[in-house]
Write a protein that holds these residues in place. Structure first.
Motif: not given
Length: 434
Positions: A104-107, A131-133, A141-142, A145-149
């Motif tokens: 839940a924490w991007r870093a 991006t944390v969904l 799920t994160v 770069d919008v390219r990888w899940e």
């Protein structure tokens, strides 16, 4: 290797029950959760302190479920953390520390992914690229770069994970449109972290119907005349679901319908969530009629958790995705059943969307509120009709359905009822997207 020290597990076990009872993905009634045992901890990253935590949740009736978490331990909670990801405070060596889910924490998510998949993430990638969904699903799920899940699978089972198994099998059969796993991290033989190419989603089903209902209530015109009429999109979604079912039946092979097995499958989540406090005598009587029914169609592997949030508009059209389920045991998700169970869940999801949006627009004015109710009912009838019409427009799907129209409609209503009952069960913690 332990995340902190021997006191960490005991301290964490004391705060986990309260946190688990608040989770929407819990598959059993929170009221029956008796306690949590921390089975294992292992460091992933030392700075910041992030590690695996495997736990066993004990429920009434001698039932236990296993979960796997990736947690971060810090002196304070980062400002951008979803509150539902915060597990609680623990005392370690006289210090008060906060434990929360690292994904839940991007870093924290970036640090963990770099450690577990070192050749996947470039060193130049910053936390802002993640991006944390929305929180609340069974697997955090994160996107990178919008390219990888990347999904961190909480659920632990000795059976294959459907979100890994189904896309891979459909891709091998050249019938799937969801990318199979590109890389995975296993822990004790189970998939714990999975990476795949992300869908290029223009909008999901929730976005679609919310915009349609919002414009309808503001214009107050018949749904077919509304600027944001979504009849065509519903037909496309129906066709996408039917094509998925045909692909699943091709990949895993269909079976003759077994009404008795279906009745047991449908009752299982209700008994699990009711925890012996609620009787289902009348429903059991209705479902047992399936055992003697003759026109039921075929039994196939299904999506298992199909709702508006799990259908998406992509460059290839509207497709179902996200096969991980809603927290139910994999043994249930992997059991063959009528494809109409998926369709029934989607029908119920449309009704819930209409009711939720209606409540948002109510004004304590009887005449105006009555008008909204009539518009919502008309909208629901229209979109469901076009959804089912799109589904049945796929010729190949008919070999999986009851031959008679009356039998098909009756079976669809059974699955709608099942899902509606699951939604209204006390303390089900059902996802709001269902």
């Amino acid at each position: 290797m332990q995340v902190i020290d021997s006191g960490f597990a005991a301290s964490l076990a004391r705060v986990l029950p309260g946190w688990l009872r608040r989770q929407t993905w819990l598959s059993r009634s929170a009221a029956t959760l008796l306690g949590v045992e921390v089975l294992d901890t292992e460091t992933i990253v030392r700075d910041p302190a992030i590690g695996w935590v495997d736990v066993r949740a004990m429920f009434g009736g001698g039932v236990a479920e296993r979960y796997r978490l990736i947690v971060a331990v810090r002196t304070e909670v980062p400002s951008d953390i979803d509150p539902d990801a915060v597990i609680g405070e623990v005392e370690v060596d006289g210090r008060t520390l906060v434990v929360f889910e690292a994904m839940a924490w991007r870093a924290g998510a970036l640090s963990a992914i770099r450690a577990l998949m070192p050749h996947v993430v470039d060193t130049a990638v910053a936390p802002d690229a993640l991006t944390v969904l929305p929180w609340g699903g069974i697997s955090p799920t994160v996107l990178i770069d919008v390219r990888w899940e990347i999904k961190a699978h909480r659920q632990v089972s000795d059976l294959p994970n459907p979100d890994v198994e189904l896309p891979a099998a459909m891709a091998r059969a050249e019938v799937g449109r969801v990318a199979p796993i590109a890389e995975q991290v296993t822990r004790n033989g189970q998939v714990a972290l999975a990476l795949r190419s992300s869908l290029r989603i223009r909008q999901d089903g929730l976005d679609l119907v919310a915009a349609s209902l919002r414009q309808l209530f503001e214009a107050r015109v018949p749904p077919r005349l509304a600027r944001n009429d979504v009849a065509d999109e519903m037909e496309q979604i129906g066709r996408g679901v039917a094509e998925m079912h045909v692909g699943l039946a091709t990949t895993f092979e269909s079976e003759p319908a077994d009404g008795g097995a279906w009745a047991e499958l449908l009752l299982a989540p209700l008994h699990r969530l009711g925890s012996g406090r609620i009787r289902f005598d009348r429903l059991e009587g209705v479902l047992q009629r399936l055992q003697g029914a003759e026109d039921l169609g075929r039994s196939i592997r299904t999506h298992g958790n199909l709702h508006l949030g799990n259908v998406a508009q992509t460059m290839q059209g509207w497709i179902p995705h996200n096969f991980e389920g809603d927290g139910r045991p994999y043994s249930e998700l992997r059991q063959n059943v009528s494809p109409l169970r998926d369709l029934g869940r989607l029908v119920v999801s449309l009704g819930r969307a209409a009711r939720t949006m209606t409540e948002h627009y109510l004004e304590d004015d009887f005449e105006r509120d009555r008008e909204l109710d009539v518009l919502a009912d008309s909208w629901e009838e229209r979109v469901v009709s076009h959804l089912v019409g799109g589904y049945t427009s796929v010729d190949e799907v008919h070999r999986l359905l009851p031959a008679g129209r009356e039998a098909r409609d009756a079976l669809l209503r059974v699955f709608e009822l099942e899902h509606q009952l699951t939604n209204v069960m006390p303390e089900t913690h059902e996802s709001p997207w269902g």
